[in-house]
Structure formats: structure tokens, C-alpha cells
Design an enzyme around this catalytic site. Structure first.
Site, PDB file in Angstrom:
ATOM      1  CG  ASP A 452       5.524  69.357  11.585  1.00 48.89           C
ATOM      2  OD1 ASP A 452       4.531  69.044  10.608  1.00 48.89           O
ATOM      3  OD2 ASP A 452       5.016  69.923  12.259  1.00 48.89           O
ATOM      4  CD  GLU A 455       1.456  67.265   5.307  1.00 46.85           C
ATOM      5  OE1 GLU A 455       1.829  66.502   6.483  1.00 46.85           O
ATOM      6  OE2 GLU A 455       1.992  68.312   5.833  1.00 46.85           O
ATOM      7  CG  ASP A 575      -1.662  70.115  13.886  1.00 47.71           C
ATOM      8  OD1 ASP A 575      -0.295  69.475  14.395  1.00 47.71           O
ATOM      9  OD2 ASP A 575      -1.473  70.448  13.067  1.00 47.71           O
TER      10      ASP A 575
END
Length: 934
Positions: A452, A455, A575
Site C-alpha cells: 500500500d 505511489e 479509498d
């Protein structure tokens, strides 16, 4: 886990409106034309059948920086259906996506001398390559190129500009590249992600499409999100015949793509133009060609197609144990239980909280769930806590694995506080990462990993230091507030490029809430160039590590993705919000990722935050049960939303997931097809019905495979849904006595009370199903049923299906290893004679598993007859057999014309070995009273 930038504030939204009103980076305003392009001064063939040419700039200007004076053009027909056009600086090497990350042919080397200009250059030239479906042509001054389809002469891409076009000529500067193509009005475009598309799966003219991996919540529409996929599919209907092709710009730098309906313009802040054109002409053909180039999707273990439960906020192991027990008590299927970072000690990767997740108790829990076939997955973030007593950090420092800024590890903040980011472009980092995963797996035998925040996400911006005299983080509040001492970095052109992409939907600096773009990777690579590759490179390293553990098939879930990520990881859409709009958006995003070559994809069921309504959660599980990746996940700050929390949702879950678990052999076979051909598991309807233009923009229904259509309720307070049925016959999977048939397509309003989702099976299909169960390990041992569908009432028809089974723990998913079996199923009806048969490849594995077919249901047969004269493998079935042959009337909804009467024939109590060829025949004769073979 929650994004540190969960939503745009009201003031931010007003800023967006102001920017659009002012025409800054707004795709609805006429673009500024920069310069007069380049002219071609030389071109020649290469020994491998390609072309190499050189371009010089026509008129220099300094808008967004000086022009690169000389460019090298290389063109090559790499396969029958793939053409590459590569344009770069002719004098020096420029940044490209590393060839070791995405293996491909190298373009021709840069020439030391440039050919002299022709005195009489050819104005237009066209090149064909024997056997290629694509034709390359060019104009010399100003230079432009076009790609055409040989079979019909249609232009697929044309970068030449004239006065009437809303775009200019080729621009190539160090930090600003621009190129455009004309498009016909009726082209339907798909792709260019990752973003949340409010208008559905089709690209919408004048919507912004910015590609730059960013941790911003998926509730933000038309904004650059977690992944970067600079590829689009173009579907056109030419005189009733569909043609699809795809265009990839292989470039990892940030970019804005402006789609105006009749043109598409790329504005890129670095790298090169490296275009790949894929000829199709079918949508499936396009994806096959695309994934053949970028890498076939990863094989997934069987259990990963089961249902997953997660939550950020399972504070201790007892809560996790209760979740598993409550799913079992509610009789809702569950294969995988997840932990967000709650299991960690102080949010540090590869650690256990000794109080809340004591090691002996966790191992006992894992022994218990593993014994029944359940699996356990945990989260790891890339940020490694700066902590001198933390072994992972110590070994990272010792091996020099972190991204640098001014020759020191770049300091950022994520959940544990101050962190350094591993540099996955560094081979030493890949080895260190694999060692850390190995060490953790010895501590906790997890079954997969969830990567997770890659980015990469940073709660701070700029150059930061650890504050003295105060705790950071404080341990109170939401946890994503920056508490380091930071100052903005704007002193370099990497931090403040001349052209501002529409980052975060607000033209934020490219280093905002991420790694500073002037930070440096291995071999001097700038973060500015490699930013959008971070999650991709981490996926590759994680995949390599997991494959090396026990020789088992890895499962990795990654939030950030790039071109080729599907070869290593699954994806969830980040999300999202517990709203009806986000439920609808989830379908388009899921379908886009199939086009991107990442077929194992799904959204957080019931929404990540805030708490969904009970009705919404009912409807969401009815959609999410048919996502390729099906997981319920919720935010730390949201109330509990496991599927058993509401009695009504539990009922909908048992219904929808109950069907999913019966469909597992079909889904697993689709997983195999994805692995060998790239074919998406979940598909837009136009994949199967490309001639039916009514489905080109349909984003409220979807297919699993080629023929299973899901038509969910997506609006509040509805107890029915209007669904579009393409021409042909469709059969309700929940009640196979019900059929819908039409010649020209039909909109049908279907009953859909709270616990009902409508799923229909198309004609000419053989669908393998099993009996279902609470865990996939047990479900895959149950007897098979085959559902065979013919066009309603047809006198002559055929149907096909297939089934792949294997040892799903093996890393490779293929035939020929002794641990797999592939079966083709066939059926025909010819003037009342019906035959169903199989052809088995490599039967041993299926025979060793003891799998058998118990029932065959054949739908859509002419209703004037009844089944009789049953034979199995050429032998008549006599009255001494327990096999039951029955004929049942089916109900048909039609679009007018002659009314058709149809029946279904069921053969029950069979015991056919899946691993052996079989053939069953019978005749449809006059009706008799006796329906059972006695």
C-alpha cells in the site's frame, strides 16, 4: 488504508473552477500552438526492416524551455499486429522506462552523424511491411506521421496538423513534449487511467486525464489517482463492422492528456515518445496483443477468488478471531482474513505488536485457519521507520538501499513517523527486500502481501528533518498530519518544471505529498522521471521475494500500478466512499483495469468510509460478489461493516457469494485465460457484442468472461432494474427456467428486491459450476454441474465451454507439468438430436482429484418435444439406472414476433469423471407422461 488527502475541500473545488474559467490546463479551452514543429531531413531503412530518420526543429522558441534541435525517429513493425514509433533526442540518451523492468527491443543506437537534408524531400511517403496489418506514413515538413489499417485503409492515428485542427505540431523540449492525433467523431475511447470517471467507462470529451501516481482518495473524480496507464483502446463501427485498436505511449513521466472528441493531445513533462500501436481488430485481440507486449497477467491462486475480509482497526487478535467465527456462524463464505497495519509494532513493517498480536497466539490462530483452507494476508508500506533499534532499518542502512537527496537518504513521513523509502531500481534493494520478506515469513507464515501507499505517499512535502524536542507523530489525531520540520524545494527544474501538469486535480507541485522529484535513485535516475514506476518496481521485487519463499504461487495486492503491473499483482481501487455514486464508479474502474492488463481487480465492498447505509451495503455485495477480486474493507474511523453486521446484508451475501462460490471453476478458468491471452475476467459488454453500438458506453452492467452478464441495482430505493439485453437468448442463472430473447436487443425491467441480483447466461455457452461452500478449498471438491444454453427454440445450434483445473500452489499456471487438466465442452442440437460431449487434455490431474459431473442442464430446446433415448458413451441408459432425465417448460420474454416455446432438459445423478472424455446423446421426441428413466 486512508489517503492523507482524502477529498478536495470546498476551497479546493472553487480553485478548480477558477482554473477552468481562466483556461489554465482546461481541456475545454482552445490550446496554445507552440512553434512550427520539425522537418524530416533524412530517412533510411534498417537491416531488420525498420526505418531510421532525423528531424530538425523548424523555428526555435523558449516556451516551456528550449527545443531539442535534432531528433531521431525509428519505426519498426515488431509483429504482424504491433507497430512501434520511437522519437528521441538524436544527440544524447534520454530517460525511458527501464528495459529491465519492462523487457522489450532496444531502438536503434543514436547516430554520431546526421544525414544531410534532401534537396527535394518527399512530401508524403507510406511504408508497408510484408504481413503487417499496420501501415506507417509520414509528411516531411512539418513532420507528422499516420498509422493506417491495411485491411480497410482506416487512419488510426494522425499527428499532422493543419489550420483547422485544434492542435499544433510536434513539440520536443527537455521537460515538455507535445503530440496530437486526429480522431473521427464516432470513435469510442477507453482507458487512460487511473482515475474515477463519473461519466462511465467511455472517455468523455473535455474531461481532464492526468497521469501521475498520486495518493489522493478515489472519491475524487477526474483526478490522477494511484496508477499510471497511458494506453487507450479505440473502438469504431465502420458500416456496421466493428474495429478496435489500441495506442500505448510508453512513458513514465507525468502527463496531461486532452481528449476533445475529434482529437487527442499528449503534454508530457519528460522522457521520449515511444508509441506502440496494436491492430486488433477485436477488443479481445487488442488485449491479447497488448499483454503479449507488456506481460501476461499473473496466475492467481484458487483461494484468491474466494471472499476476503479486511478492516483498518482490528485492534487485536481476538477481534480477528471473532470476525472469522462470526462469518462461520452467519454461514457467509470467507476464504481470506486480512490485517491492515494493526498487527504491527508501532506501524513498522515486518514486525508484530507483542501485546495485541502475541506471536504464539497468532501462530495458533494461523494453524487453525490454515487447517481448514483459509488464508491470512497483511499489509506492508514501503516507508521504513527511521529507528536505530529497528533491524529492518539497520540492514537497510547497511546495504545502502534508500532513495537519496543530496547524498543522504530522503526523509519523509508515513504512519510510523519519519521514514526512508527503499529504491527498488537498485538490485541491492531487491535482494534486501527479499531477505526482509523471508525473515518475516519465518516469523509469520502469511499467504500473501498487500503493498500500500506506494505511489509513493508522503504526509509531508519537500526537504524535511526530524524535529527536536517534540514527539512526531504525537499519537493523537488522524495520524496523517505532517509533524516533521519541512521546507519546500523549488530550486531545481525537477521540483518546479516549466509546464504544470494538473497534479491532484489542482496543479499541485509534482513533489506534493510524495518523494521530492529532485531526489535520486540508483545510477543517478531522477525521481522526476521514475516517480510513477515506484509501485510497479516494488511489485516486481515483492513478487520475486514471494516466489522464492516456498515455491508457491504469489498473491500480491498493490495500490499503485503501471504498465505491466498485472504480471505481478492484483489491484484494488483504493479509498472509495460508501455512497451510491461510488458503487457505480467501481464498475467503470474495474472494467478499465481489464483493459490495462490487470484483470484481478475490485473495489472496497460497502465503501471504505464513511459508514454505508444498510441498503447500500446490500446492493454493494450484490455487485462486489462478482468483482474478480472480492473484498470488504473499511476505515479505522468507520463503524463496523462486516457482512454479518446486518441480517439483511447477511442474507444478500449468502445469496450473491453463494453463487460466486458455485462459479469458482468458471472464474478460475477465466483466470487461466487471462494468464495465457490477457483476456479480462470482468469485461464491458462491447467485448462480446462489438457490433451492437448501444453497449459502447454501457457502464452499469458487465460481463464475467464472454457470456455471463451481471445487471445490479445501483440506485437507492429501487426494487427493480432496467437492463439492456443484446440480441440473442439470455437465461437467468438464479432461475434457469426464465429466459429473455430478442433479435435486435431489448431493454427489460427486471424484478430486483433487496436480496436479488440479476445474472444472466448467454446462448451458445457451456458453463461449468460446482456446489459451492463456505471455503474455496472445500467448494472445489464438490460435484460439477454443466449448464448448456442454446438460442431459444433453435432447431440447429451449438454451444461451447471450457474448464481449467490445476494445483494452484504451483508458481506456473500451464499445461504440460503433470499437475493440470484442460477440458473443452461441446454441445449440438440438430433437428431434435442433442449431443453433449467433452475432450480432455492431460487427464491425470483431474482423475487424481476424483472430480465428477453430477448434473447437466440444457436450456432453450424446442418446446414441442420431450427428451428420450438417452445414451452415455454410446450405451443406452436403461430402467436399471438411477439417472434421471427430465423435461421442464421454460418461460420466455420476447421482443415480439412469433412466440417461441422452449424447454430445458436435465440429466441428474450422473457420475462422469471430469478427467475422461464423455459423450451424451438423446432425442427430443413427442411428449409422454413419464419423465424419468426407471
Amino acid at each position: 488504508m486512508v489517503s492523507p488527502t482524502p477529498f478536495l475541500t470546498l476551497s479546493s473545488l472553487l480553485l478548480v473552477l477558477l482554473l477552468c474559467t481562466a483556461g489554465v490546463n482546461s481541456s475545454s479551452t482552445p490550446p496554445t500552438k507552440i512553434g512550427n514543429g520539425y522537418r524530416l531531413i533524412s530517412i533510411e531503412g534498417t537491416p531488420d526492416g525498420g526505418l531510421v530518420g532525423h528531424l530538425v526543429v523548424n523555428q526555435k522558441n523558449n516556451i516551456y524551455g528550449p527545443d531539442i534541435p535534432t531528433l531521431q525517429l525509428s519505426v519498426k513493425h515488431e509483429t504482424h499486429d504491433r507497430l512501434r514509433v520511437h522519437i528521441t533526442d538524436a544527440e544524447k540518451q534520454r530517460w525511458e522506462v527501464p528495459y529491465n523492468l519492462l523487457p522489450r527491443e532496444q531502438p536503434p543506437a543514436l547516430k554520431q552523424t546526421i544525414g544531410r537534408s534532401r534537396k527535394s524531400p518527399i512530401t508524403v511517403s507510406e511504408t508497408e511491411y510484408p504481413g503487417s496489418e499496420l501501415i506507417f506514413s509520414y509528411t516531411t515538413d512539418p513532420f507528422g506521421f499516420a498509422v493506417k489499417r491495411k485491411s480497410n485503409g482506416q487512419t488510426l492515428f494522425n499527428s499532422s496538423s493543419d489550420e483547422s485542427d485544434p492542435f499544433g505540431n510536434l513539440v520536443f523540449k527537455d521537460q515538455y513534449l507535445e503530440i496530437s492525433t486526429k480522431l473521427p467523431n464516432d470513435a469510442s475511447l477507453y482507458g487512460l487511467g487511473e482515475n474515477t470517471q463519473p461519466h462511465g467507462i467511455k472517455l468523455y470529451p473535455n474531461d481532464p486525464y492526468t497521469l501521475y501516481t498520486t495518493d489522493i482518495s478515489a472519491i475524487n473524480v477526474n483526478t490522477d489517482l494511484y496508477g499510471s496507464h497511458p494506453v487507450y483502446m479505440d473502438l469504431r463501427n465502420v458500416d456496421g463492422k466493428p474495429y478496435a485498436h489500441s495506442v500505448l505511449l510508453l512513458n513514465s513521466n507525468g502527463m496531461d492528456v486532452f481528449y476533445r472528441g475529434t482529437s487527442l493531445t499528449y503534454k508530457v513533462i519528460g522522457g521520449v515518445f515511444d508509441f506502440y500501436f496494436f491492430a486488433g481488430p477485436t477488443p479481445l485481440g487488442v488485449i491479447d496483443q497488448y499483454t503479449s507486449f507488456i506481460g501476461r497477467p499473473a496466475p492467481m491462486p484458487y483461494w484468491s477468488l474466494g471472499f476476503h475480509q479486511c478492516r483498518w482497526g482490528y485492534h487485536n487478535l481476538s477481534v480477528v478471531e471473532d470476525v472469522v467465527a462470526n462469518y462461520q456462524k452467519a454461514q457467509i463464505p470467507l476464504d481470506v482474513i486480512w490485517n491492515d497495519d494493526d498487527h504491527m509494532d508501532g506501524h513498522k513493517d515486518f514486525t508484530l505488536n507483542p501485546i495485541n498480536y502475541p506471536h504464539p497466539k497468532l501462530l495458533a490462530f494461523l494453524d487453525k485457519i490454515h487447517s481448514i483452507g483459509m488464508k491470512y494476508i497483511v499489509l506492508i508500506d514501503p516507508g521504513i521507520a527511521v529507528n536505530s533499534s529497528y533491524g529492518v532499518y539497520q540492514r537497510g542502512i547497511s546495504n545502502d538501499v534508500f532513495i537519496k537527496y543530496e547524498d543522504e537518504p530522503y526523509l519523509a513521513q508515513v504512519w510510523p513517523g519519519a521514514v526512508y523509502f527503499p529504491d527498488f531500481l537498485n538490485p541491492k534493494t531487491v535482494s534486501w527486500w527479499g531477505d526482509e520478506i523471508h525473515r518475516f515469513h519465518e516469523l509469520v507464515p502469511v499467504d500473501g502481501l498487500w503493498i500500500d501507499m506506494n505511489e509513493a505517499s508522503n504526509f509531508c512535502s519537500g526537504k524535511c528533518t526530524i524535529p527536536k524536542g517534540k514527539q512526531c507523530p504525537t499519537g493523537t489525531g488522524p495520524g496523517w498530519d505532517c509533524c516533521l520540520d519541512c521546507k519546500n524545494i523549488t530550486k531545481t527544474r525537477w521540483d518546479d518544471p516549466p509546464y504544470k501538469i494538473n497534479a491532484s486535480g489542482l496543479q499541485k507541485p509534482v513533489g506534493f505529498k510524495t518523494i521530492a522529484t529532485s531526489a535520486v535513485h540508483y545510477n543517478g535516475v531522477m525521481e522526476y522521471d521514475a516517480h510513477s514506476l515506484y509501485g510497479f518496481s516494488q511489485s516486481i521485487a515483492t513478487h520475486k521475494a514471494l516466489q522464492g519463499l516456498e515455491g508457491k504461487r504469489p498473491f500480491i495486492l498493490s495500490r499503485s500500478t503501471y504498465v505491466g503491473s498485472g504480471q505481478y499483482a492484483a489491484h484494488w481501487t483504493g479509498d472509495n466512499q460508501g455512497t451510491w455514486e461510488n458503487l457505480r464508479y467501481s464498475i467503470s474502474t474495474m472494467l478499465n483495469f481489464g483493459i490495462f492488463g490487470v484483470p484481478m481487480v475490485g473495489s472496497d465492498i460497502c465503501g471504505f468510509y464513511p459508514q454505508p447505509t444498510e441498503e447500500l451495503c446490500n446492493r454493494w455485495i450484490e455487485v462486489g460478489a462478482f468483482y474478480p477480486f472480492s473484498r470488504d474493507h473499511a476505515n479505522y474511523y468507520s463503524p463496523r461493516q462486516e457482512l454479518y453486521q446486518w441480517k439483511s446484508v447477511a442474507e444478500s451475501a449468502r445469496n450473491a457469494l453463494g453463487m460466486r462460490y458455485k462459479l469458482l471453476p468458471y472464474l478460475y478458468t477465466l483466470n487461466y485465460e487471462a494468464h495465457i491471452s490477457g483476456a479480462p475476467i470482468a469485461r464491458p459488454l462491447f467485448f462480446s457484442f462489438p457490433t451492437y453500438t448501444e453497449v459502447y458506453g454501457l457502464s452499469t452492467q458487465f460481463l464475467l468472461g464472454s457470456s455471463l452478464m451481471v445487471s445490479p441495482v445501483l440506485e437507492q430505493g429501487k426494487s427493480e432494474v432496467t437492463a439492456l439485453f443484446p440480441p440473442g437468448s439470455w437465461y437467468s442463472l438464479f432461475d434457469i427456467t426464465q429466459a429473455i430473447t430478442s433479435k435486435g436487443g431489448l431493454n427489460v425491467t427486471l424484478d430486483a428486491p433487496l436480496h436479488v441480483v440479476n445474472v444472466h447466461l448467454y446462448q451458445n455457452t457451456i458453463l461449468p459450476m460446482q456446489q459451492g461452500g463456505m471455503i474455496s478449498k472445500e467448494a472445489r471438491k464438490t460435484p460439477f454441474n454443466l449448464i448448456v444454453t442454446f438460442p431459444a427454440g433453435v432447431s440447429d445450434g451449438e454451444a461451447r465451454g471450457n474448464l481449467f483445473i490445476d494445483d494452484d500452489e504451483l508458481p506456473e499456471m500451464k499445461l504440460g507439468n503433470g499437475y493440470s487438466t484442460y477440458i473443452d465442452f461441446y454441445a449440438t442440437v440438430t433437428k431434435g438430436a442433442v449431443k453433449v460431449w467433452s475432450e480432455v487434455q492431460e487427464s491425470k490431474f483431474a482423475l487424481d482429484q476424483g472430480l465428477h459431473i453430477e448434473k447437466i442442464s440444457v436450456l432453450g430446446l424446442d418446446g414441442s418435444g420431450q427428451a428420450s433415448a438417452l445414451e452415455i458413451d454410446g450405451k443406452p441408459v436403461t430402467g436399471a439406472s438411477n439417472i434421471e432425465l427430465s423435461t421442464t417448460k421454460q418461460n420466455v420474454l420476447e421482443d415480439g414476433g412469433d412466440k417461441v416455446k422452449i424447454v430445458m432438459v436435465e440429466i441428474k445423478d450422473l457420475s462422469l469423471d471430469v478427467g475422461k472424455n464423455f459423450a451424451i446423446t438423446w432425442k427430443m421426441g413427442p411428449k409422454v407422461e413419464d419423465k424419468r428413466i426407471m
